[in-house]
Motif scaffolding. Structure first.
Motif, short mmCIF file in Angstrom:
data_model
loop_
_atom_site.label_atom_id
_atom_site.label_comp_id
_atom_site.label_asym_id
_atom_site.label_seq_id
_atom_site.Cartn_x
_atom_site.Cartn_y
_atom_site.Cartn_z
N SER A 14 0.73 -1.19 -0.17
CA SER A 14 0.04 -0.16 0.06
C SER A 14 0.89 1.15 0.07
CB SER A 14 -0.95 0.08 1.27
OG SER A 14 -1.70 1.21 1.50
N MET A 15 0.40 2.42 -0.50
CA MET A 15 1.03 3.54 -0.45
C MET A 15 0.55 4.44 0.81
SD MET A 15 1.79 4.65 -4.39
CE MET A 15 3.28 3.77 -5.21
N CYS A 16 -0.39 3.77 1.46
CA CYS A 16 -0.66 4.32 2.83
C CYS A 16 0.31 3.96 3.88
CB CYS A 16 -2.12 4.33 3.15
SG CYS A 16 -3.29 4.76 1.94
N GLY A 71 -6.07 14.43 -2.57
CA GLY A 71 -5.01 13.58 -2.90
C GLY A 71 -4.52 13.57 -4.44
N GLY A 72 -3.65 12.67 -4.74
CA GLY A 72 -2.97 12.68 -6.16
C GLY A 72 -4.07 12.80 -7.18
N THR A 73 -5.23 12.17 -7.09
CA THR A 73 -5.98 12.14 -8.32
C THR A 73 -6.66 13.37 -8.51
OG1 THR A 73 -6.85 9.96 -7.76
CG2 THR A 73 -8.25 11.32 -9.18
N ASN A 76 -3.67 15.76 -9.96
CA ASN A 76 -3.41 15.57 -11.29
C ASN A 76 -4.71 16.05 -12.35
OD1 ASN A 76 -0.98 14.37 -10.92
ND2 ASN A 76 -1.84 12.12 -10.89
N HIS A 101 -0.19 7.14 -13.75
CA HIS A 101 -1.17 6.53 -12.83
C HIS A 101 -2.60 6.78 -13.45
CE1 HIS A 101 -4.15 6.64 -9.13
NE2 HIS A 101 -3.35 5.50 -8.93
N THR A 149 4.02 4.30 -10.03
CA THR A 149 3.24 3.75 -8.95
C THR A 149 3.82 2.26 -8.75
OG1 THR A 149 1.45 5.08 -9.72
CG2 THR A 149 0.84 3.07 -8.27
N ASP A 174 4.17 14.31 -11.97
CA ASP A 174 3.54 13.57 -10.89
C ASP A 174 4.45 12.89 -9.80
OD1 ASP A 174 1.98 11.94 -9.35
OD2 ASP A 174 0.90 10.93 -10.99
N ALA A 176 3.56 12.11 -6.68
CA ALA A 176 2.50 11.97 -5.82
C ALA A 176 3.24 11.12 -4.64
CB ALA A 176 1.35 11.21 -6.14
N ASP A 202 2.18 14.21 -2.88
CA ASP A 202 1.01 13.90 -1.83
C ASP A 202 1.59 13.68 -0.27
OD1 ASP A 202 -0.60 13.98 -3.68
OD2 ASP A 202 -1.16 11.95 -3.77
N HIS A 204 -0.03 12.51 2.02
CA HIS A 204 -0.84 11.38 2.56
C HIS A 204 -0.10 10.01 2.12
CE1 HIS A 204 -4.56 10.95 -0.08
NE2 HIS A 204 -3.45 10.51 -0.79
N LYS A 205 0.80 9.95 1.41
CA LYS A 205 1.57 8.89 0.85
C LYS A 205 2.95 8.92 1.80
CE LYS A 205 -0.48 8.22 -3.34
NZ LYS A 205 -1.20 9.30 -3.73
N ARG A 305 4.49 -6.93 -5.76
CA ARG A 305 5.15 -5.51 -5.41
C ARG A 305 4.98 -5.36 -3.91
NH1 ARG A 305 1.31 -1.40 -5.25
NH2 ARG A 305 1.95 0.88 -5.62
N1 0PR Z 1 0.01 9.46 -8.72
C1 0PR Z 1 0.67 8.45 -8.51
C2 0PR Z 1 2.10 8.47 -8.96
C3 0PR Z 1 0.08 7.41 -7.60
O1 0PR Z 1 0.88 6.48 -7.34
C4 0PR Z 1 -1.21 7.58 -6.99
C5 0PR Z 1 -1.76 6.70 -6.24
C6 0PR Z 1 -1.83 8.76 -7.32
C7 0PR Z 1 -1.21 9.44 -8.47
C8 0PR Z 1 -3.31 8.90 -6.98
O2 0PR Z 1 -3.20 9.48 -5.87
P1 0PR Z 1 -4.57 9.16 -4.82
O3 0PR Z 1 -4.76 7.72 -4.73
O4 0PR Z 1 -4.25 9.95 -3.43
O5 0PR Z 1 -5.78 9.92 -5.36
N2 0PR Z 1 -1.21 5.18 -5.96
C9 0PR Z 1 -1.49 4.37 -5.08
C10 0PR Z 1 -1.79 3.12 -6.01
O6 0PR Z 1 -2.64 3.31 -7.02
C11 0PR Z 1 -3.02 4.73 -4.43
C12 0PR Z 1 -3.03 3.56 -3.32
C13 0PR Z 1 -2.71 3.84 -2.18
C14 0PR Z 1 -3.64 2.36 -3.66
C15 0PR Z 1 -2.76 2.81 -1.11
C16 0PR Z 1 -3.78 1.40 -2.51
C17 0PR Z 1 -3.48 1.57 -1.26
O7 0PR Z 1 -3.64 0.73 -0.36
O8 0PR Z 1 -1.13 2.08 -5.61
#
Ligand code: 0PR
Length: 327
Positions: A14-16, A71-73, A76, A101, A149, A174, A176, A202, A204-205, A305
């Protein structure tokens, strides 16, 4: 039903991550403050200004424009929206590497722009020549990723900037996930390295802020101006954010995490995460897995991963490898 939140002991992809304790505390105190109405809630608005200033420091940008997004979404999407609004094309497009992403697909859909995905090179980085072939006079935005990602790859941002300039488009980076580790690694990725127009980074990552805390940064005021709508009945007269009411917890949490951790705490997170990633890559490689070398703290191997977030310890990885051995 009284459910408990997720325990992080076995969360490996996870990225959290666990928020910093001071960030958790700050978030709780600001739960009811709305940064979307800065004149009624000036304290949280001040925290947001400071958070954006620190995000600017991290990304090599003095006097940054921007805000703490959901968030990143959202960040972006706002980059695509600003570029589209500033473009004089009737049919604007965005060119990104296919490693970008999936939030860019959402942005393209919502904003009705054409998203063109360019093939990546053998090391899974954006190929500037391939991006150039897809870019044309209708290109409003070129996207580079600093910390992809899936594999943590860093695109050649200065070369992508040249492509953007050649077609008179904006350049968005990006970062994030990568933005909080890249200051300690040796890559050219930020506002200081190239004429980057906008960036996602971000808290929150990798920043150890509570959810929701994304970061949207712009070099130039004109980008934010391109996002502004009037807010006639509020004391503040306009708004450049996508959402209206926003999370005071997210803003205060991000500010507290940044204050507590930039730069030394983030450097320690990077050092530990990178060492763990290299240890795991070696452990998997010696077991016959096809490992993608971790240039940042993400290990890819086939379907597997592992993101070496701050909560991921060597003990967790040892347990994971022992589990693999026992399969
Ligand atoms: N840009 C990049 C490079 C990212 O990796 C992500 C999210 C985003 C933008 C979008 O960010 P938000 O999700 O904050 O809108 N990357 C993670 C992924 O897709 C998001 C995530 C985080 C998924 C935690 C699962 C998880 O448990 O893996």
């Amino acid at each position: 039903m009284n459910r408990e939140p997720q325990v992080f002991g076995r969360v490996l992809s996870s990225m959290c991550t666990k928020p910093h304790p001071e960030a958790r505390e700050a978030a709780q105190r600001f739960l009811a403050d709305n940064p979307g109405d800065p004149t009624t809630y000036p304290a949280v608005a001040e925290l947001e200004r400071k958070a954006v200033e620190t995000l600017g420091e991290i990304t090599g940008l003095a006097d940054p424009e921007g805000y703490v997004a959901s968030g990143g979404t959202e960040a972006n999407l706002q980059a695509v929206r600003a570029a589209r609004n500033l473009s004089d094309s009737a049919d604007p497009n965005v060119v990104a590497p296919e490693s970008a992403h999936f939030s860019f697909q959402k942005a393209a859909d919502v904003l009705d722009v054409d998203l063109r995905l360019a093939p990546v090179d053998d090391d899974r980085r954006a190929d500037p020549a391939a991006v150039r072939r897809l870019a044309d006079e209708d290109t409003a935005l070129v996207v580079g990723v600093a910390g992809t990602t899936e594999y943590g790859r860093v695109d050649p941002i200065p070369e992508l900037a040249e492509v953007a300039q050649a077609v008179d488009a904006l350049l968005h980076v990006d970062a994030a996930w990568g933005g909080f580790v890249l200051p300690f690694a040796d890559w050219e990725w930020n506002f200081d390295h190239a004429p980057v127009d906008t960036m996602t980074i971000d808290p929150h990552k990798m920043g150890r802020a509570p959810i929701p805390a994304g970061g949207f940064l712009a070099r130039d005021e004109t980008v934010l101006d391109a996002l502004v709508v009037d807010t006639p009945y509020l004391e503040s007269t306009s708004q450049a954010t996508l959402t209206g009411t926003r999370s005071g917890a997210g803003v205060a949490g991000a500010h507290a995490a940044l204050s507590a951790l930039w730069p030394e705490g983030y450097r320690e997170n990077y050092d530990r995460g990178q060492a763990n990633a290299e240890w795991l890559a070696e452990a998997l490689d010696s077991r016959g897995y096809e490992v993608v070398e971790p240039v940042l703290p993400i290990v890819g191997a086939g379907e597997l991963r592992v993101v070496c977030m701050p909560h991921v310890t060597r003990e967790m990885l040892e347990e994971f490898v022992a589990d693999l051995d026992s399969l």
